[in-house]
Design a protein around this motif. Sequence first.
Motif: not given
Length: 303
Positions: A5, A135, A137, A139, A259-264, A267
Amino acid sequence: MGPSEGFRSLAILLAVAAAVALAYGAHFQNAAVVADSTKKVKTKGGLSLKQLLALISRPQWLSGTAFMGAGIVLQLAALTLAPLIVVQPIGAVALVITSLLNARSTKTRISRPTLIAVTFCTVGIAAFVAMASGVAHETVLNDDRLREVLGILLTILVIFGVLFFTIGKRMQALTYVAGAGVLYGFVATLAKVVIQRIYQQQFELLTILCLVALIGAVSLGGWFVQNAYSSGPPDLVIAGLTVIDPLVAVSIGIVVLGEAKDAGFLTILGWLISAVVAMIGVYLLSKVHPELSTKALTRKHLV
Protein backbone atom coordinates in the motif's frame (compact mmCIF):
# COMPACT_ATOMS: atom_id res chain seq x y z
CA MET A 1 -2.35 -10.11 -3.32
CA GLY A 2 -0.47 -7.29 -5.07
CA PRO A 3 2.01 -4.53 -4.32
CA SER A 4 2.39 -2.80 -0.97
CA GLU A 5 0.00 0.00 0.00
CA GLY A 6 3.07 2.26 0.24
CA PHE A 7 2.98 2.56 -3.56
CA ARG A 8 -0.47 4.16 -3.53
CA SER A 9 0.87 7.74 -3.82
CA LEU A 10 2.92 6.74 -6.89
CA ALA A 11 -0.17 5.10 -8.38
CA ILE A 12 -2.13 8.32 -7.96
CA LEU A 13 0.63 10.32 -9.69
CA LEU A 14 0.69 7.85 -12.58
CA ALA A 15 -3.10 8.08 -12.87
CA VAL A 16 -2.87 11.88 -13.04
CA ALA A 17 -0.26 11.61 -15.82
CA ALA A 18 -2.56 9.17 -17.63
CA ALA A 19 -5.39 11.70 -17.38
CA VAL A 20 -3.21 14.40 -18.95
CA ALA A 21 -2.33 12.07 -21.84
CA LEU A 22 -6.02 11.21 -22.25
CA ALA A 23 -6.93 14.90 -22.45
CA TYR A 24 -4.42 15.62 -25.21
CA GLY A 25 -5.39 12.44 -27.03
CA ALA A 26 -9.05 13.45 -26.98
CA HIS A 27 -8.17 16.95 -28.15
CA PHE A 28 -6.21 15.77 -31.19
CA GLN A 29 -8.62 13.00 -32.14
CA ASN A 30 -11.61 15.32 -31.92
CA ALA A 31 -9.85 17.89 -34.12
CA ALA A 32 -9.19 15.22 -36.75
CA VAL A 33 -12.79 13.95 -36.70
CA VAL A 34 -14.24 17.46 -36.93
CA ALA A 35 -11.88 18.39 -39.78
CA ASP A 36 -12.89 15.27 -41.68
CA SER A 37 -16.62 15.71 -41.10
CA THR A 38 -16.65 19.35 -42.19
CA LYS A 39 -15.61 18.24 -45.67
CA LYS A 40 -18.98 16.54 -45.96
CA VAL A 41 -22.40 17.81 -44.93
CA LYS A 42 -23.42 15.74 -41.89
CA THR A 43 -26.87 15.81 -40.36
CA LYS A 44 -26.58 12.60 -38.35
CA GLY A 45 -24.55 11.84 -35.25
CA GLY A 46 -22.70 8.75 -36.49
CA LEU A 47 -19.66 8.25 -38.67
CA SER A 48 -19.63 5.61 -41.38
CA LEU A 49 -17.06 2.81 -41.38
CA LYS A 50 -15.42 4.43 -44.43
CA GLN A 51 -15.02 7.72 -42.57
CA LEU A 52 -13.57 5.97 -39.54
CA LEU A 53 -11.03 4.14 -41.68
CA ALA A 54 -10.09 7.41 -43.40
CA LEU A 55 -9.13 8.89 -40.04
CA ILE A 56 -6.23 6.44 -39.76
CA SER A 57 -4.34 8.37 -42.44
CA ARG A 58 -4.67 11.71 -40.64
CA PRO A 59 -1.51 12.71 -38.67
CA GLN A 60 -3.60 14.60 -36.12
CA TRP A 61 -5.71 11.55 -35.37
CA LEU A 62 -2.60 9.36 -35.11
CA SER A 63 -1.06 11.86 -32.68
CA GLY A 64 -4.16 11.65 -30.55
CA THR A 65 -4.00 7.86 -30.67
CA ALA A 66 -0.36 7.96 -29.53
CA PHE A 67 -1.36 10.08 -26.53
CA MET A 68 -4.22 7.69 -25.81
CA GLY A 69 -1.79 4.77 -25.95
CA ALA A 70 0.55 6.51 -23.51
CA GLY A 71 -2.39 7.16 -21.23
CA ILE A 72 -3.35 3.47 -21.28
CA VAL A 73 0.20 2.41 -20.39
CA LEU A 74 0.33 4.89 -17.49
CA GLN A 75 -3.12 3.79 -16.30
CA LEU A 76 -2.11 0.13 -16.36
CA ALA A 77 1.00 0.99 -14.37
CA ALA A 78 -1.18 2.76 -11.80
CA LEU A 79 -3.53 -0.22 -11.61
CA THR A 80 -0.61 -2.49 -10.74
CA LEU A 81 0.13 -0.37 -7.67
CA ALA A 82 -3.29 0.45 -6.20
CA PRO A 83 -6.90 -0.82 -6.08
CA LEU A 84 -9.20 -0.09 -9.00
CA ILE A 85 -11.54 2.11 -6.98
CA VAL A 86 -8.67 4.45 -6.11
CA VAL A 87 -7.02 4.74 -9.53
CA GLN A 88 -9.87 4.83 -12.04
CA PRO A 89 -11.79 7.94 -10.87
CA ILE A 90 -8.65 10.12 -11.07
CA GLY A 91 -9.20 10.32 -14.83
CA ALA A 92 -11.56 13.22 -14.08
CA VAL A 93 -8.47 15.45 -14.17
CA ALA A 94 -8.63 15.05 -17.96
CA LEU A 95 -11.95 16.93 -18.01
CA VAL A 96 -10.45 20.20 -16.77
CA ILE A 97 -7.51 20.00 -19.20
CA THR A 98 -9.74 19.07 -22.15
CA SER A 99 -12.11 21.94 -21.43
CA LEU A 100 -9.24 24.44 -21.51
CA LEU A 101 -7.70 22.96 -24.67
CA ASN A 102 -11.04 22.88 -26.48
CA ALA A 103 -11.96 26.43 -25.48
CA ARG A 104 -8.60 27.68 -26.74
CA SER A 105 -8.65 25.81 -30.07
CA THR A 106 -12.27 26.70 -30.93
CA LYS A 107 -12.02 30.23 -29.47
CA THR A 108 -15.12 29.39 -27.47
CA ARG A 109 -15.48 31.18 -24.15
CA ILE A 110 -16.00 28.88 -21.19
CA SER A 111 -19.40 30.04 -20.01
CA ARG A 112 -20.45 30.13 -16.38
CA PRO A 113 -22.91 27.20 -16.73
CA THR A 114 -20.18 25.13 -18.41
CA LEU A 115 -17.76 25.95 -15.61
CA ILE A 116 -20.36 24.93 -13.04
CA ALA A 117 -20.95 21.62 -14.86
CA VAL A 118 -17.21 20.87 -15.00
CA THR A 119 -16.92 21.73 -11.30
CA PHE A 120 -19.73 19.29 -10.44
CA CYS A 121 -17.96 16.51 -12.37
CA THR A 122 -14.55 17.20 -10.84
CA VAL A 123 -15.69 17.71 -7.24
CA GLY A 124 -17.88 14.61 -7.31
CA ILE A 125 -15.07 12.37 -8.56
CA ALA A 126 -12.42 13.99 -6.32
CA ALA A 127 -14.59 13.35 -3.25
CA PHE A 128 -15.07 9.76 -4.33
CA VAL A 129 -11.31 9.16 -4.69
CA ALA A 130 -10.56 10.78 -1.34
CA MET A 131 -13.00 8.47 0.44
CA ALA A 132 -11.99 5.37 -1.53
CA SER A 133 -8.28 5.81 -0.86
CA GLY A 134 -8.83 5.36 2.86
CA VAL A 135 -10.75 2.06 2.72
CA ALA A 136 -9.78 0.29 -0.51
CA HIS A 137 -7.74 -2.90 -0.35
CA GLU A 138 -6.50 -5.44 -2.88
CA THR A 139 -8.36 -8.77 -2.81
CA VAL A 140 -7.74 -12.29 -4.05
CA LEU A 141 -9.74 -12.78 -7.25
CA ASN A 142 -11.32 -16.21 -7.72
CA ASP A 143 -12.67 -17.82 -10.89
CA ASP A 144 -16.34 -17.38 -9.93
CA ARG A 145 -15.95 -13.60 -9.60
CA LEU A 146 -14.17 -13.46 -12.92
CA ARG A 147 -16.93 -15.42 -14.68
CA GLU A 148 -19.47 -12.94 -13.30
CA VAL A 149 -17.55 -10.01 -14.83
CA LEU A 150 -17.21 -11.77 -18.20
CA GLY A 151 -20.90 -12.73 -18.23
CA ILE A 152 -22.05 -9.16 -17.59
CA LEU A 153 -19.66 -7.77 -20.21
CA LEU A 154 -20.76 -10.29 -22.85
CA THR A 155 -24.39 -9.30 -22.33
CA ILE A 156 -23.53 -5.60 -22.63
CA LEU A 157 -21.43 -6.17 -25.76
CA VAL A 158 -24.32 -7.95 -27.46
CA ILE A 159 -26.84 -5.23 -26.49
CA PHE A 160 -24.59 -2.33 -27.53
CA GLY A 161 -23.51 -4.10 -30.71
CA VAL A 162 -27.14 -4.56 -31.79
CA LEU A 163 -28.05 -0.98 -30.89
CA PHE A 164 -25.07 0.46 -32.72
CA PHE A 165 -25.69 -1.38 -35.97
CA THR A 166 -29.47 -0.77 -35.92
CA ILE A 167 -30.08 2.77 -34.61
CA GLY A 168 -26.48 4.02 -34.53
CA LYS A 169 -27.11 6.79 -37.06
CA ARG A 170 -29.81 8.31 -34.85
CA MET A 171 -27.79 8.24 -31.65
CA GLN A 172 -26.65 11.52 -30.08
CA ALA A 173 -23.28 12.39 -28.54
CA LEU A 174 -24.36 11.70 -24.95
CA THR A 175 -25.66 8.26 -25.95
CA TYR A 176 -22.35 7.34 -27.57
CA VAL A 177 -20.49 8.70 -24.55
CA ALA A 178 -22.60 6.64 -22.14
CA GLY A 179 -22.00 3.48 -24.17
CA ALA A 180 -18.25 4.08 -24.37
CA GLY A 181 -18.10 4.90 -20.66
CA VAL A 182 -19.76 1.62 -19.70
CA LEU A 183 -17.50 -0.39 -22.01
CA TYR A 184 -14.34 1.36 -20.85
CA GLY A 185 -15.37 0.73 -17.25
CA PHE A 186 -15.19 -2.96 -18.06
CA VAL A 187 -11.88 -2.45 -19.86
CA ALA A 188 -10.38 -1.00 -16.67
CA THR A 189 -11.87 -3.84 -14.65
CA LEU A 190 -10.54 -6.53 -16.98
CA ALA A 191 -7.12 -4.88 -17.06
CA LYS A 192 -7.05 -4.96 -13.26
CA VAL A 193 -8.26 -8.56 -13.33
CA VAL A 194 -5.44 -9.66 -15.64
CA ILE A 195 -2.90 -7.85 -13.47
CA GLN A 196 -4.30 -9.56 -10.36
CA ARG A 197 -4.24 -12.98 -12.05
CA ILE A 198 -0.59 -12.47 -12.96
CA TYR A 199 0.22 -11.60 -9.33
CA GLN A 200 -1.67 -14.73 -8.28
CA GLN A 201 0.22 -16.78 -10.91
CA GLN A 202 -3.03 -17.80 -12.63
CA PHE A 203 -2.38 -16.88 -16.24
CA GLU A 204 -4.47 -19.59 -17.94
CA LEU A 205 -7.52 -19.97 -20.22
CA LEU A 206 -9.84 -17.82 -18.13
CA THR A 207 -7.28 -15.02 -18.07
CA ILE A 208 -6.88 -15.28 -21.85
CA LEU A 209 -10.66 -14.97 -22.21
CA CYS A 210 -10.39 -11.75 -20.20
CA LEU A 211 -7.85 -10.40 -22.70
CA VAL A 212 -10.14 -11.30 -25.62
CA ALA A 213 -13.11 -9.62 -23.92
CA LEU A 214 -10.94 -6.59 -23.17
CA ILE A 215 -10.04 -6.23 -26.86
CA GLY A 216 -13.72 -6.48 -27.83
CA ALA A 217 -14.72 -3.81 -25.33
CA VAL A 218 -11.88 -1.50 -26.43
CA SER A 219 -12.83 -1.89 -30.10
CA LEU A 220 -16.55 -1.16 -29.73
CA GLY A 221 -15.90 1.53 -27.13
CA GLY A 222 -13.39 3.22 -29.45
CA TRP A 223 -15.95 3.23 -32.25
CA PHE A 224 -18.46 4.86 -29.92
CA VAL A 225 -15.92 7.53 -28.91
CA GLN A 226 -15.11 8.49 -32.51
CA ASN A 227 -18.83 8.88 -33.24
CA ALA A 228 -19.26 10.97 -30.10
CA TYR A 229 -16.50 13.31 -31.32
CA SER A 230 -18.43 13.85 -34.56
CA SER A 231 -21.54 15.06 -32.74
CA GLY A 232 -20.25 16.69 -29.55
CA PRO A 233 -17.31 18.67 -28.11
CA PRO A 234 -14.34 16.72 -26.66
CA ASP A 235 -14.93 17.93 -23.11
CA LEU A 236 -18.43 16.40 -23.18
CA VAL A 237 -16.88 13.12 -24.36
CA ILE A 238 -14.20 13.25 -21.68
CA ALA A 239 -16.77 14.25 -19.04
CA GLY A 240 -18.82 11.17 -19.82
CA LEU A 241 -15.83 8.85 -19.95
CA THR A 242 -14.21 10.17 -16.77
CA VAL A 243 -17.47 9.86 -14.83
CA ILE A 244 -19.34 6.88 -16.31
CA ASP A 245 -16.18 4.80 -16.84
CA PRO A 246 -15.02 4.99 -13.19
CA LEU A 247 -18.55 4.61 -11.83
CA VAL A 248 -18.93 1.33 -13.73
CA ALA A 249 -15.41 0.15 -12.85
CA VAL A 250 -15.80 1.15 -9.21
CA SER A 251 -19.20 -0.56 -8.96
CA ILE A 252 -17.63 -3.79 -10.19
CA GLY A 253 -14.65 -3.25 -7.89
CA ILE A 254 -16.97 -2.90 -4.89
CA VAL A 255 -19.65 -5.48 -5.70
CA VAL A 256 -17.68 -8.18 -7.55
CA LEU A 257 -14.00 -7.72 -6.64
CA GLY A 258 -14.71 -6.81 -3.02
CA GLU A 259 -12.17 -3.97 -2.84
CA ALA A 260 -14.30 -1.92 -0.43
CA LYS A 261 -15.45 -4.55 2.04
CA ASP A 262 -14.11 -2.42 4.91
CA ALA A 263 -16.21 0.61 3.94
CA GLY A 264 -18.75 1.75 6.52
CA PHE A 265 -22.24 3.11 5.99
CA LEU A 266 -21.16 6.77 5.98
CA THR A 267 -18.46 6.08 3.39
CA ILE A 268 -20.92 4.27 1.13
CA LEU A 269 -23.41 7.12 1.54
CA GLY A 270 -20.66 9.61 0.66
CA TRP A 271 -19.84 7.60 -2.46
CA LEU A 272 -23.45 7.65 -3.58
CA ILE A 273 -23.74 11.41 -3.06
CA SER A 274 -20.46 12.13 -4.88
CA ALA A 275 -21.50 9.87 -7.77
CA VAL A 276 -24.82 11.70 -8.11
CA VAL A 277 -23.01 15.07 -8.09
CA ALA A 278 -20.64 13.89 -10.85
CA MET A 279 -23.50 12.54 -12.99
CA ILE A 280 -25.40 15.81 -12.62
CA GLY A 281 -22.28 17.56 -13.94
CA VAL A 282 -22.21 15.38 -17.08
CA TYR A 283 -25.91 15.97 -17.70
CA LEU A 284 -25.50 19.74 -17.27
CA LEU A 285 -22.52 19.78 -19.61
CA SER A 286 -24.56 18.03 -22.31
CA LYS A 287 -27.21 20.75 -22.01
CA VAL A 288 -25.27 23.99 -21.52
CA HIS A 289 -22.06 23.57 -23.51
CA PRO A 290 -21.82 26.53 -25.94
CA GLU A 291 -20.23 24.44 -28.69
CA LEU A 292 -23.18 22.04 -28.67
CA SER A 293 -25.56 24.97 -29.19
CA THR A 294 -23.46 26.20 -32.11
CA LYS A 295 -23.44 22.75 -33.73
CA ALA A 296 -27.19 22.37 -33.31
CA LEU A 297 -27.85 25.72 -34.99
CA THR A 298 -25.43 24.87 -37.83
CA ARG A 299 -27.11 21.54 -38.53
CA LYS A 300 -30.57 23.10 -38.40
CA HIS A 301 -29.45 25.71 -40.91
CA LEU A 302 -27.97 23.05 -43.21
CA VAL A 303 -31.20 21.06 -43.12
